[in-house]
Design a protein around this motif. Structure first.
Motif, short mmCIF file in Angstrom:
data_model
loop_
_atom_site.label_atom_id
_atom_site.label_comp_id
_atom_site.label_asym_id
_atom_site.label_seq_id
_atom_site.Cartn_x
_atom_site.Cartn_y
_atom_site.Cartn_z
N THR A 57 26.07 -16.18 46.19
CA THR A 57 27.05 -15.45 46.78
C THR A 57 27.34 -14.27 46.11
N ALA A 58 27.60 -13.07 46.49
CA ALA A 58 28.10 -12.13 45.68
C ALA A 58 29.40 -11.64 46.49
N ILE A 59 30.44 -11.42 45.56
CA ILE A 59 31.83 -11.21 46.07
C ILE A 59 32.43 -10.11 45.64
N ASP A 60 32.62 -8.73 46.45
CA ASP A 60 33.28 -7.53 46.03
C ASP A 60 34.44 -7.64 45.36
N ARG A 61 34.75 -7.42 44.25
CA ARG A 61 35.94 -7.35 43.56
C ARG A 61 36.57 -5.93 43.48
N ARG A 97 31.60 -17.38 52.73
CA ARG A 97 30.09 -17.36 52.63
C ARG A 97 29.70 -18.62 53.15
N TYR A 156 31.87 -21.60 51.68
CA TYR A 156 32.52 -21.58 50.23
C TYR A 156 33.48 -20.48 50.67
N TYR A 185 39.59 -14.29 51.38
CA TYR A 185 38.96 -12.82 50.54
C TYR A 185 37.63 -12.72 50.61
N ARG A 186 36.99 -13.91 50.74
CA ARG A 186 35.24 -13.91 50.95
C ARG A 186 34.97 -15.21 51.76
#
Lengths: 152, 352
Positions: free
Chosen positions: A43-47, B312, B299, B309-310
């Motif tokens: 997973t990549a999360i843009d912060r 997945r 997730y 916020y995210r």
């Protein structure tokens, strides 16, 4: 032993290991030889000013989960496809949607969106108001354009 | 039959030398849509992922969302969810069983399977008014309680279905053409399956005894008695047999759950409708559940706001499809169709 920045426990009861980008590949190699044979999720999360890449590792024999996290400011992370082949499509998807470059990936192309798509949708600053149209050229390759007349 | 898959193949006569799946034609970016909606709104995007077994997707999302928001469902809701998830698994496997016949040129089982599936969808309609994208579960429980009529319908179904399922099973396994096209075709070894992240019936057909319902029990799966079917052959036929055995185990689970269904509230009063959009989530949670296709993981990363916020999603078929180029190297073109059918592809879930 590889240097790690921080080790903590997540809400879901899984160990979280925070590591720097330079130490990612040595740590992952160590994990793989420790029996973590299944890479469940990348997973990549843009912060906004940096990006988190989160790896969920799983051991089939011991049924154990470990989470590895890296944080980078320049959107470049080494690829782990050489260690787990299942990372191949996961990393392509994250490159496509979040725009992280996985260094050393054998075939880093967009997976869902056509080549030439402008922007990465899961970035927080992605402009949703711009409509892009997809068309197919004579070789059967998809391409994206802003011009509605060209698409369908 | 499976949606919008495009395969680019390099052939040498009728033998495949190189295969590249092109996906993304059903891509809606559910992960982005989830970031834009409240926690309670996002359930509808999950219904539309694996649309043939929507209840399993709802369970997966709620496992993560409820932990983030801190509103656990009451005991009765958990049992209702298990019943619905298992019925949904049956419905999804029936679609697969019918479509696999079509892939191999058999038309009859398709009608038999969809006839049976229709009965499950009638139960869903009775419970929530909708056939496929049910949106039945909600944060903190389910939308409506089970009434007597639903329980009667499920009991009727449990009585008639096993016999019908054996008829469908026999149509397949007593057919020489079917056996010759599945036995020994598309053999997937144990190590390769794990390395590529293959899960679900496909992994169990390769000899790995791994089922999230047993490995990390969610809901009340630790209180029901069932077995994990496995096979060591790893070919198309093994995947077929494992799925049919899974359907028998699902019936066992539903039977036990109906007997043990406790009385009590069916939703958590903390999650009443006026409160839904005000619930804030903080921290991150990765929940994994066993959908009909494999390990379905959600997730969620929250930042303390009313929207995630995210989000997945680990979709099992996405990983299972990534092994198709490896499996179909140096096989005949027609065998590749048999292999891709045995993976159980649903594109709503792969493309998200």
């Amino acid at each position: 032993m590889v240097d790690i920045i921080q080790e903590s426990m997540g809400k879901d009861g899984r160990k979280i290991i925070q590591v720097s980008v330079e130490n990612l590949i040595p740590l992952m190699n160590e994990m793989r030889s420790n029996g973590f044979d299944h890479l469940s999720l990348v997973t990549a999360i843009d912060r906004k000013d940096s990006i988190d890449v989160v790896y969920h590792l799983h051991s089939m024999d011991r049924n154990e989960y470990v989470v590895v996290k890296v944080n980078t400011k320049n959107y470049v992370v080494p690829s782990v496809t050489g260690i787990w082949p299942s990372a191949n499509w996961d990393e392509r998807e994250q490159y496509d949607l979040v725009g992280v470059k996985f260094e050393g990936h054998p075939n880093l192309k967009r997976l869902f969106l056509p080549e030439g798509w402008i922007g990465h949708p899961l970035r927080k600053d992605y402009d949703l108001s711009k409509v892009q149209y997809v068309n197919m050229d004579e070789d059967g390759e998809d391409y994206a354009t802003f011009d509605a007349g060209d698409g369908w | 039959m499976h949606g919008v898959l495009r395969l680019k193949a390099k052939l040498d006569g009728e033998v495949i030398k190189e295969l590249e799946p092109v996906i993304g034609y059903l891509h809606r970016n559910a992960e982005k849509l989830c970031e834009m909606g409240f926690y309670c709104d996002n359930l509808i995007y999950f219904d539309r992922m694996d649309y043939v077994g929507a209840m399993n997707m709802e369970v997966g999302y709620l496992e993560a969302a409820e932990k983030i928001l801190g509103v656990p469902p009451p005991e009765r809701a958990k049992w209702i969810r298990v019943i619905m998830a298992e019925l949904s698994r049956l419905a999804a496997h029936l679609v697969w069983a019918g479509a696999y016949g079509l892939d191999l040129g058999m038309l009859t089982p398709f009608f038999y399977c969809f006839g049976e599936r229709e009965k499950i969808l009638t139960i869903f309609t009775e419970a929530c008014g909708s056939r496929q994208e049910t949106n039945y579960m909600s944060i903190g429980g389910v939308y409506q309680d089970f009434n007597e009529k639903i329980i009667e319908e499920i009991k009727d179904f449990l009585k008639t279905f096993p016999k019908r399922m054996e008829i469908i099973y026999n149509i397949y396994v007593k057919n020489d053409v079917f056996l010759s096209r599945t036995k020994g075709i598309g053999v997937l070894s144990r190590d390769l399956a794990i390395a590529y992240g293959v899960t679900g019936p496909m992994l169990r057909a390769s000899g790995v005894e791994y089922d999230v319902r047993k490995a990390e029990p969610y809901l009340v799966y630790d209180k029901v008695n069932f077995d994990i079917p496995i096979s060591h052959k790893g070919d198309n036929l093994a995947r077929f047999l494992v799925r049919f055995e899974e359907m028998r185990q699902s019936l066992k689970i539903i039977k036990q759950a109906l007997d043990k269904l406790p009385e009590g509230p069916y939703f958590n009063p903390k999650a009443k409708k006026s409160m839904m959009i005000r619930m804030r989530g903080d921290g991150e949670y990765y929940a994994r559940t066993e959908s009909s296709k494999g390990e379905f993981g959600v997730y969620i990363v929250g930042d303390g706001g009313v929207k995630p916020y995210r989000v997945r999603v680990r979709s099992p078929t996405f990983k299972n499809l990534s092994i198709l180029p490896v499996l179909s190297k140096d096989v005949m073109l027609a065998d590749m169709i048999a292999i891709s059918g045995s993976i159980d592809l649903v594109f709503g879930e792969i493309d998200r």
